[in-house]
Design a protein around this motif. Structure first.
Motif, PDB file in Angstrom:
ATOM      1  N   PHE A  36     -18.514  30.189  58.246  1.00  0.00           N
ATOM      2  CA  PHE A  36     -18.305  31.605  57.988  1.00  0.00           C
ATOM      3  C   PHE A  36     -19.408  32.417  58.668  1.00  0.00           C
ATOM      4  CE2 PHE A  36     -16.735  35.284  55.887  1.00  0.00           C
ATOM      5  CZ  PHE A  36     -17.822  36.043  55.456  1.00  0.00           C
ATOM      6  N   GLY A  37     -19.035  33.373  59.470  1.00  0.00           N
ATOM      7  CA  GLY A  37     -20.020  34.176  60.178  1.00  0.00           C
ATOM      8  C   GLY A  37     -20.599  33.463  61.382  1.00  0.00           C
ATOM      9  N   GLY A  38     -20.094  32.262  61.666  1.00  0.00           N
ATOM     10  CA  GLY A  38     -20.505  31.567  62.880  1.00  0.00           C
ATOM     11  C   GLY A  38     -21.832  30.833  62.786  1.00  0.00           C
ATOM     12  N   SER A  39     -22.738  31.267  61.906  1.00  0.00           N
ATOM     13  CA  SER A  39     -24.032  30.603  61.788  1.00  0.00           C
ATOM     14  C   SER A  39     -24.492  30.717  60.353  1.00  0.00           C
ATOM     15  CB  SER A  39     -25.057  31.263  62.714  1.00  0.00           C
ATOM     16  OG  SER A  39     -25.355  32.574  62.235  1.00  0.00           O
ATOM     17  N   SER A  40     -25.543  30.012  60.019  1.00  0.00           N
ATOM     18  CA  SER A  40     -26.000  30.049  58.629  1.00  0.00           C
ATOM     19  C   SER A  40     -26.618  31.398  58.295  1.00  0.00           C
ATOM     20  CB  SER A  40     -27.006  28.934  58.357  1.00  0.00           C
ATOM     21  OG  SER A  40     -28.117  29.053  59.227  1.00  0.00           O
ATOM     22  N   GLU A  41     -27.153  32.118  59.329  1.00  0.00           N
ATOM     23  CA  GLU A  41     -27.662  33.468  59.056  1.00  0.00           C
ATOM     24  C   GLU A  41     -26.534  34.457  58.891  1.00  0.00           C
ATOM     25  OE1 GLU A  41     -28.790  31.573  61.506  1.00  0.00           O
ATOM     26  OE2 GLU A  41     -30.980  31.579  61.511  1.00  0.00           O
ATOM     27  N   ARG A  42     -25.375  34.068  59.350  1.00  0.00           N
ATOM     28  CA  ARG A  42     -24.149  34.885  59.458  1.00  0.00           C
ATOM     29  C   ARG A  42     -24.322  35.856  60.612  1.00  0.00           C
ATOM     30  NH1 ARG A  42     -22.090  31.045  56.426  1.00  0.00           N
ATOM     31  NH2 ARG A  42     -22.609  31.205  54.216  1.00  0.00           N
ATOM     32  N   ASN A  43     -23.329  35.915  61.424  1.00  0.00           N
ATOM     33  CA  ASN A  43     -23.420  36.793  62.584  1.00  0.00           C
ATOM     34  C   ASN A  43     -22.041  37.304  62.927  1.00  0.00           C
ATOM     35  OD1 ASN A  43     -24.261  38.078  64.987  1.00  0.00           O
ATOM     36  ND2 ASN A  43     -23.533  36.309  66.135  1.00  0.00           N
ATOM     37  N   PHE A  44     -21.927  38.609  62.979  1.00  0.00           N
ATOM     38  CA  PHE A  44     -20.630  39.198  63.335  1.00  0.00           C
ATOM     39  C   PHE A  44     -20.767  40.103  64.568  1.00  0.00           C
ATOM     40  CE2 PHE A  44     -18.679  37.632  59.558  1.00  0.00           C
ATOM     41  CZ  PHE A  44     -19.661  37.648  58.581  1.00  0.00           C
ATOM     42  N   TYR A  45     -21.831  39.899  65.310  1.00  0.00           N
ATOM     43  CA  TYR A  45     -22.116  40.783  66.428  1.00  0.00           C
ATOM     44  C   TYR A  45     -21.909  40.048  67.744  1.00  0.00           C
ATOM     45  CZ  TYR A  45     -24.901  43.670  69.650  1.00  0.00           C
ATOM     46  OH  TYR A  45     -25.341  44.434  70.695  1.00  0.00           O
ATOM     47  N   TYR A  46     -21.204  40.679  68.651  1.00  0.00           N
ATOM     48  CA  TYR A  46     -20.944  40.131  69.967  1.00  0.00           C
ATOM     49  C   TYR A  46     -21.362  41.185  70.999  1.00  0.00           C
ATOM     50  CZ  TYR A  46     -18.414  36.989  67.012  1.00  0.00           C
ATOM     51  OH  TYR A  46     -18.094  36.103  66.007  1.00  0.00           O
ATOM     52  N   PRO A  47     -22.485  40.962  71.667  1.00  0.00           N
ATOM     53  CA  PRO A  47     -23.058  42.006  72.534  1.00  0.00           C
ATOM     54  C   PRO A  47     -22.315  42.139  73.859  1.00  0.00           C
ATOM     55  CG  PRO A  47     -24.454  40.057  72.560  1.00  0.00           C
ATOM     56  CD  PRO A  47     -23.357  39.755  71.599  1.00  0.00           C
ATOM     57  N   SER A 314     -16.002  41.801  56.338  1.00  0.00           N
ATOM     58  CA  SER A 314     -17.052  42.254  57.258  1.00  0.00           C
ATOM     59  C   SER A 314     -16.443  42.817  58.534  1.00  0.00           C
ATOM     60  CB  SER A 314     -17.970  41.092  57.614  1.00  0.00           C
ATOM     61  OG  SER A 314     -18.481  40.511  56.440  1.00  0.00           O
ATOM     62  N   SER A 315     -17.176  43.703  59.180  1.00  0.00           N
ATOM     63  CA  SER A 315     -16.741  44.241  60.477  1.00  0.00           C
ATOM     64  C   SER A 315     -17.139  43.277  61.573  1.00  0.00           C
ATOM     65  CB  SER A 315     -17.435  45.562  60.776  1.00  0.00           C
ATOM     66  OG  SER A 315     -17.360  46.457  59.719  1.00  0.00           O
ATOM     67  N   LEU A 316     -16.321  43.194  62.587  1.00  0.00           N
ATOM     68  CA  LEU A 316     -16.757  42.575  63.832  1.00  0.00           C
ATOM     69  C   LEU A 316     -17.398  43.685  64.665  1.00  0.00           C
ATOM     70  CD1 LEU A 316     -13.837  40.215  64.966  1.00  0.00           C
ATOM     71  CD2 LEU A 316     -15.915  39.663  63.687  1.00  0.00           C
ATOM     72  N   VAL A 317     -18.568  43.393  65.204  1.00  0.00           N
ATOM     73  CA  VAL A 317     -19.314  44.434  65.906  1.00  0.00           C
ATOM     74  C   VAL A 317     -19.436  44.051  67.376  1.00  0.00           C
ATOM     75  CG1 VAL A 317     -21.483  45.721  65.969  1.00  0.00           C
ATOM     76  CG2 VAL A 317     -20.639  44.809  63.794  1.00  0.00           C
ATOM     77  N   PHE A 318     -19.108  44.982  68.261  1.00  0.00           N
ATOM     78  CA  PHE A 318     -19.290  44.808  69.697  1.00  0.00           C
ATOM     79  C   PHE A 318     -20.226  45.909  70.185  1.00  0.00           C
ATOM     80  CE2 PHE A 318     -16.196  41.470  70.187  1.00  0.00           C
ATOM     81  CZ  PHE A 318     -15.382  41.643  69.080  1.00  0.00           C
ATOM     82  N   ASN A 319     -20.449  45.947  71.445  1.00  0.00           N
ATOM     83  CA  ASN A 319     -21.395  46.961  71.936  1.00  0.00           C
ATOM     84  C   ASN A 319     -20.891  48.362  71.681  1.00  0.00           C
ATOM     85  OD1 ASN A 319     -23.403  45.315  72.778  1.00  0.00           O
ATOM     86  ND2 ASN A 319     -22.841  45.349  74.960  1.00  0.00           N
ATOM     87  N   ASN A 320     -19.606  48.559  71.809  1.00  0.00           N
ATOM     88  CA  ASN A 320     -19.072  49.916  71.736  1.00  0.00           C
ATOM     89  C   ASN A 320     -18.176  50.169  70.532  1.00  0.00           C
ATOM     90  OD1 ASN A 320     -17.420  48.025  72.997  1.00  0.00           O
ATOM     91  ND2 ASN A 320     -16.177  49.584  74.003  1.00  0.00           N
TER      92      ASN A 320
END
Lengths: 378, 937
Positions: A36-47, A314-320
């Motif tokens: 969930f969230g891709g990593s144990s820290e959780r991450n939903f950001y894709y730059p 959660s939101s998925l976050v991208f640069n824009n």
């Protein structure tokens, strides 16, 4: 006649049997969306910069529906947990069903993928218990089954040594990849919270409003502090800070080492999802249908935007842009600058799952067991 | 009260084809649509709101309340209801009772309902905006809860065939829609202190009662305070895990259900037992005057020699007006005398017992009943023992709280008009002039005149400022048109009454948690505060003065409303509580918010949209006749006014017959107007057995149509007219004799029913049916006969639960090829085989003693607590006969029987007795034993 009848019955039985999950030829360096969230820290950001439009690629049907969890993946395979005790394996490119693993109960949280296995949790129906199952997808069978005496609705955390689980009764367990429970730590407080962890410590919160940190190595508590009236959401960790929201709609930034509150911000509704981060901001939606962007350092409002629905993923976050699921049957594409709604996709049912960006596609889980795959328009 | 038979009547008509003289018919009261509502639609973000007439302003306020509630419930449930929710508003309870969304009768106490098959929420406006908001929120909690739970079950692929138990469903609707109010407090105080409070393990014993609602509410309050508010949502989210809700509770709280139950019982006792330290029960601190029935609105009547209480009460099942001698020194309870029986005839169709609806001046009584489509005011002379006059006004729908002026020339009352406004009116008897005093959406109730008749004191929720929307007392000057506060407190005050000498003004207030009596303290014509005179545990609903210090109260205690008398000066002054009013800053008027303050809404005309009501299908395998299958489904519009019923089945026995063996009927029924009508077409083919003809099977193909009209003259009587056309081709199997006919059947019926029902059948009142009909084969002259049915049933009440029932029925068809009637069996001449007695003429007479036998029976082993209630007994005598041309012999039976009502759906009957045989000359040597189902005649 008898022979034809036997063949017919055999075919009928075989057709009604589910396919096993047997995955071969997965390279050693395969891409993994492991938890969930891709990593144990959780991450939903894709730059990356992306289009504000999505194009439909495929949809697939599974039996059951979904919690606010997500799917996990390895190589070209997706693992989808459903609330009828099944894990589906789908082809990430086409949505074709590769196989399904069935238990009696519900699989409410995201499976964890580790090497040639995936680990999932089944809450057993007509029972207070749950079980963690180790499924080897090269041998296509469950190789280990660990019974827990409590139900679990909190996302697992994958570490290098094992899986961390927090039960609904607030017990922290570490289960290694062999299938042994390394330790159990009781907190004796109801917990409905998706924890996060860095390399050393796991962090979570509970319904009493306490934040808790414990050492991953031995489960020893670093601290346990009451800061709120109650939490039922999840945390995200970055650079020794944890971010989480509570039942009163307050977003907190916590110093992960000391447990001190760095800042807090009041929104107008209960928060049940894990915040998302990028370089500058924290993004969080609440049950009042309001989405917020908060300055990550200062804890001040960048913008807030309302909707007609309810946000509990959660939101998925991208640069824009942000991609935010609205429980009122839609997915919203929102400008990161000011929260303006740029686009939206409407579905026939409630969009339930936290979406996943993987394989250059975005996967949504919708009511009645539908998985939809979209990609960014050119 | 049993269901409205109209729908069943129509279905039975087309199912029985040429059955206009059908022997199986319904009596029943009539649900009348007195008004034609011009429906309109208000569309908001989440709701389609249907309203009519002049109700627009209140509908806009209701729309605001609905959207406000939606936002809150979305968060509480963590769930959205994705479909648009239909809300249907009626501007009064009287109009609400006319709704066709539910086919049954709606009792006075029902404040709204959620019809979960189509998701419709139906709400009457009762003149009070706070109560309107409460009911809207209550019903929306049902909507959200149902959606959440059913989605949860469906997500987990668990059969969505059950919901949480009713106590939880209603308790949640109350807990999440409103605060704990005086009515809830009164109910629980009474139940706990009088030891009829039920634990979770026994809560089904009060299934469906108001107490159950409140117990559910306080249970959730206990859960929230003890375990956390989040647990309540978790009950619903864990609902899929266990079939038993007790297991869900146990799992969610982490404790056994017995432990939770024990803790809850202790919580409740801890809350209410300390009340006795400072408050007393009515039967301890006052003299109890009645001990039976429900007794409301006491009004003291004095002559030179006697003092009595005129009141509205229910002692037999019919709410009526009684006269109770006031005998405070007597050790026995006085017996009230009936003055006027209500609810048996149209003019006194319904009393509103729970509202203040009667007053007295000298020998004249003014009281309110429902009559037809609205309330009316009656003037009655006690001296002449007759009704003087009845008044009604087209613009006023509901009326309550009539109060005479001190000279008896005028009466002031509260009424709800077509807009839904609850306002005050003064009516002058001599000039017949009606004067409207207030005209706004504030609720104005319980008005009285002052001594000089130039002011009206009343209770209103127009209170502004920090005590916004509480009911306080106001004074209106009729000459100057001024309005001023008399009380200003954070509590509800109503029922103002002057002492006999008009020196003091008393009223009831819930300031201390229950309605007790307070006195207004006035100095120099200015209200200063109030002083408490009674400190009872449970509420006083109404009171009146015997003399300046002695009152008679109607109070709620031990789950009943009884009269008590007491001296207002019995508590020393030092022990009386006192409250001062703070008038130094005049409170600003409050304004209701409406939907115009929300961004989006649309106003549209109502257009019918039809949706499915129900659909049944079945396939059966008959060992003799093979497989048959069919389906029935019904669609209707949102308001239930227009209904289509489709019935389709196939009776083919061989493949070649498949197409021609389709049986079909289509009917339309309209309930929107006072006269209900229906029409339809049918085509039936197949093997039939008609016991009205012979014991032989035959093939028949029959097609045609029917038209029916039902005109309700009143709630108690109606006219029915039917006409049926049927082209019938019959082939008798044995002799292969074809018989064709084109039948036209007409009938006209007059039905009357004012009966009062017990658990298994009527116990009081009368019902009858007279029918005249004519059937003719207009083409082949194969049939041609007249029909007469005269069915009269009378019920003589012996006690509250026992009666003698008498019936005399005559059925006659006379002419060529007349159909036969049938008798015999548990429904008429008992002991004789069912439907074995047949003839073109039939008479049946019965006399039956009905009495209670066992009130409650619980079988623990092996049925684990299976319970039966209301097992009743009967002793009967039946007689009758049937013949074609010549009378043959009279048959009869005598015996005793048992009746058990199952969930108000079916009654099982078991009779034992002896037949009277040989033309009433001898008794059957052995006993007969007969088991069947069906209500008592």
């Amino acid at each position: 006649m008898k022979k034809r009848f036997t063949i017919f019955i055999t075919c009928l039985l075989l057709a009604s049997c589910s396919k096993i999950i047997l995955l071969e030829g997965i390279p050693g360096n395969a891409t993994v969306f492991e938890q969930f969230g891709g990593s144990s820290e959780r991450n939903f950001y894709y730059p990356i910069n992306v289009s504000d439009s999505l194009e439909f690629v495929w949809d697939a049907s599974t039996i059951g529906s979904y919690h606010n969890a997500s799917l996990s993946a390895i190589d070209r395979y997706l693992f989808v947990p459903t609330l009828v005790g099944r894990i589906y394996c789908l082809d990430a490119n086409t949505g074709l069903e590769i196989g399904v693993e069935k238990e009696t109960g519900e699989v409410p949280i995201t499976p964890v993928v580790y090497r040639k296995r995936f680990f999932y949790l089944n809450n057993i129906s007509e029972s207070e218990k749950s079980e963690v199952l180790y499924y080897d997808f090269l041998r296509s069978n469950v190789i280990n089954r660990i019974e827990l005496d409590e139900a679990v609705d909190n996302e697992m955390v994958k570490t290098d040594e094992g899986i961390l689980i927090i039960t609904n009764g607030g017990k922290l367990l570490k289960i290694n990849y062999i299938g042994q429970i390394d330790y159990e730590v009781e907190t004796k407080t109801q917990t409905f919270f998706d924890p996060a962890a860095d390399s050393l410590n796991i962090f979570w919160a509970n319904q009493n409003g306490e934040i808790i940190s414990a050492r991953i190595s031995d489960g020893k508590l670093n601290y346990r502090k009451k800061i709120s009236n109650g939490f039922e959401s999840g945390a995200i960790i970055e650079n020794e800070k944890a971010y989480l929201g509570d039942n009163d709609g307050i977003i907190y930034c916590i110093n992960l080492i000391s447990g001190e509150v760095v800042w807090k911000f009041l929104t107008d509704g209960k928060i049940k999802s894990v915040p998302s981060l990028d370089n500058k901001s924290v993004y969080i939606g609440n049950l009042n249908g309001k989405l917020y962007s908060i300055d990550k350092i200062k804890g001040t409002l960048n913008w807030g935007a309302g909707s007609d629905g309810l946000y509990n993923t959660s939101s998925l976050v991208f640069n824009n842009i942000l991609i935010q699921v609205n429980q009122k049957n839609k997915v919203e594409i929102i400008s990161k600058e000011d929260g303006t709604l740029l686009n939206q996709i409407e579905f026939r049912g409630r969009v339930k799952m936290t979406p996943v960006y993987y394989n250059d596609m975005i996967y949504f889980g919708v009511d009645k067991g539908e998985i939809h795959a979209y990609k960014f328009a050119e | 009260m049993k269901k409205n038979p109209t729908i069943l009547l129509f279905i039975s008509l087309f199912l029985l084809t040429t059955s206009v003289q059908a022997q199986l018919y319904f009596f029943g009261r009539n649900k009348i649509q007195y008004d034609e509502f011009d429906w309109k639609l208000l569309k908001t973000e989440h709701f389609n709101i249907y309203y009519y007439g002049e109700f627009e302003e209140m509908a806009e306020i209701g729309a605001y309340y609905a959207e406000e509630a939606y936002k809150e419930l979305q968060i509480k449930f963590d769930h959205v209801v994705v479909s648009t929710i239909p809300l249907i508003f009626y501007n009064t309870h009287i109009h609400f009772q006319q709704t066709n969304i539910t086919p049954g009768f709606i009792p006075e106490g029902v404040g709204g309902f959620f019809e979960f098959l189509k998701g419709r929420v139906v709400i009457p406006y009762l003149g009070n905006l706070e109560q309107f908001r409460h009911v809207i929120r209550h019903e929306l909690v049902h909507v959200f809860m149902t959606s959440k739970v059913l989605n949860n079950l469906r997500d987990h692929r668990v059969r969505a065939d059950h919901l949480p138990p009713l106590w939880f469903v209603e308790g949640l609707a109350e807990y999440w829609s409103y605060h704990w109010d005086t009515q809830a407090e009164m109910m629980l105080r009474d139940a706990v202190t009088n030891e009829y409070f039920f634990s979770l393990s026994d809560i089904n014993r009060i299934y469906g009662s108001f107490l159950m609602y409140k117990e559910g509410q306080i249970f959730l309050q206990f859960i929230s305070e003890t375990y956390g508010e989040d647990k309540i949502l978790q009950f619903m989210e864990n609902f899929w895990r266990f079939r038993s809700f007790n297991d869900v509770v146990s799992f969610t709280l982490g404790e056994s259900i017995e432990t939770v139950d024990d803790k809850w019982i202790f919580y409740v006792k801890q809350k209410y037992y300390p009340l006795f330290a400072e408050k007393k029960p009515h039967h301890i601190d006052s003299k109890k005057l009645t001990n039976f029935g429900f007794n409301f609105s006491p009004r003291i009547h004095k002559t030179d020699s006697t003092t009595s209480i005129i009141f509205i009460g229910n002692r037999t099942g019919y709410t009526s007006i009684f006269n109770l001698p006031f005998q405070p020194n007597s050790k026995k309870y006085a017996e009230p005398k009936l003055i006027l029986r209500g609810e048996k005839e149209e003019i006194f169709e319904t009393f509103h017992a729970l509202k203040n609806s009667i007053d007295l001046f000298d020998d004249q009584v003014v009281f309110v009943t429902k009559m037809g489509g609205s309330d009316v005011l009656h003037l009655y002379s006690l001296l002449e023992d007759e009704l003087i006059k009845t008044y009604n006004w087209d613009e006023l729908i509901s009326i309550e709280s009539p109060n005479f002026s001190t000279d008896g020339k005028r009466v002031v009352f509260s009424a709800i008009d077509q807009k839904g406004f609850s306002d005050l009116y003064v009516f002058e008897f001599s000039s017949q002039k009606l004067q409207r005093i207030t005209n706004d959406y504030y609720s104005d109730i319980t008005p009285i005149f002052n001594k000089e008749n130039n002011k009206i004191i009343f209770s209103s929720d127009r209170t502004g400022g920090k005590f916004r929307q509480k009911y306080n007392l106001f004074e209106y000057d009729l000459e100057k048109g001024n309005l001023k506060y008399l009380t200003y407190i954070d509590a509800n005050s109503n029922q103002p009454h002057y002492s006999e000498d008009y020196s003091k003004l008393y009223f009831s207030s819930d300031y201390d948690g229950a309605f007790n009596i307070w006195e207004l303290e006035i100095k120099d014509d200015q209200p200063l505060g109030m002083r408490q005179h009674t400190r009872f545990v449970t509420s006083i609903f109404d009171f009146d003065f015997i003399d300046d210090s002695t009152i008679v109260t109607s109070a709620f205690e031990k789950s009943s409303f009884q009269f008590y008398s007491l001296n207002l000066n019995s508590i020393p002054d030092s022990q009386l509580a006192s409250v001062k009013f703070d008038f130094h800053k005049p409170p600003e008027i409050w304004r209701a918010k409406n939907v115009k303050q929300i961004a989006e809404f649309d106003r549209l005309k109502y257009e019918k949209e039809y949706t499915l009501d129900y659909a049944f299908s079945q396939i059966i395998a008959d060992p003799v006749y093979g497989a048959r299958g069919g389906a029935i489904f019904s669609i209707s519009d949102l308001l239930g006014n227009d209904r289509y019923i489709f019935f389709l089945y196939n009776t083919a026995e061989v493949q070649s017959e498949f197409l021609k063996s389709f049986n079909l009927s289509i009917s339309k029924i309209n309930f929107s107007k006072r006269t209900n009508y229906g029409f339809g077409i049918f085509n039936f083919y197949g093997r039939r057995y008609d016991i009205r003809e012979s014991d032989n099977f035959f093939y028949e193909r029959s097609f045609g149509g029917f038209f029916s009209l039902i005109y309700p003259v009143s709630t108690f009587q109606r006219l029915e007219a039917n006409i049926t056309f049927a082209n019938s081709d019959k082939e008798l199997s044995e002799s292969i004799i074809p018989r064709q006919s084109v039948l036209v059947s007409n009938s006209l019926s007059w039905i009357f029913d004012n009966t009062l029902w017990g658990p298994t059948g009527p116990l009081d009142g009368t019902r009858f049916r007279f029918l005249l009909g004519y059937t003719s084969d207009v083409k082949y002259s194969n049939e041609n006969y007249y029909s007469v049915i005269a069915d009269y049933r009378q019920y003589f009440r012996l006690s509250l639960r026992s009666a003698i029932a008498a019936r005399l029925s005559l059925y006659a068809n006379h002419g060529k090829n007349a159909r036969r009637y049938f008798g015999g069996g548990s429904w008429d001449i008992r002991g004789w085989p069912r439907w074995s007695i047949r003839g073109e003429k039939l008479w049946v007479s019965s006399l039956e003693l009905r009495f209670p036998l066992i009130d409650q029976l619980v079988i623990n082993f092996p049925f684990f607590g299976l319970g039966f209630s209301s097992i009743r007994g009967a002793a009967f005598f039946d007689a009758g006969s049937a013949w074609d041309d010549e009378y043959e012999k009279t048959l009869g039976s005598i015996g005793v029987g048992l009746r058990i009502n199952f969930f108000n759906v079916v009654t099982f009957r078991y009779d034992i007795g002896k037949k009277i045989e040989d033309d009433f000359k001898r008794l059957q040597p052995r006993l007969f034993y007969q088991f069947f189902f069906g209500w008592d005649f």
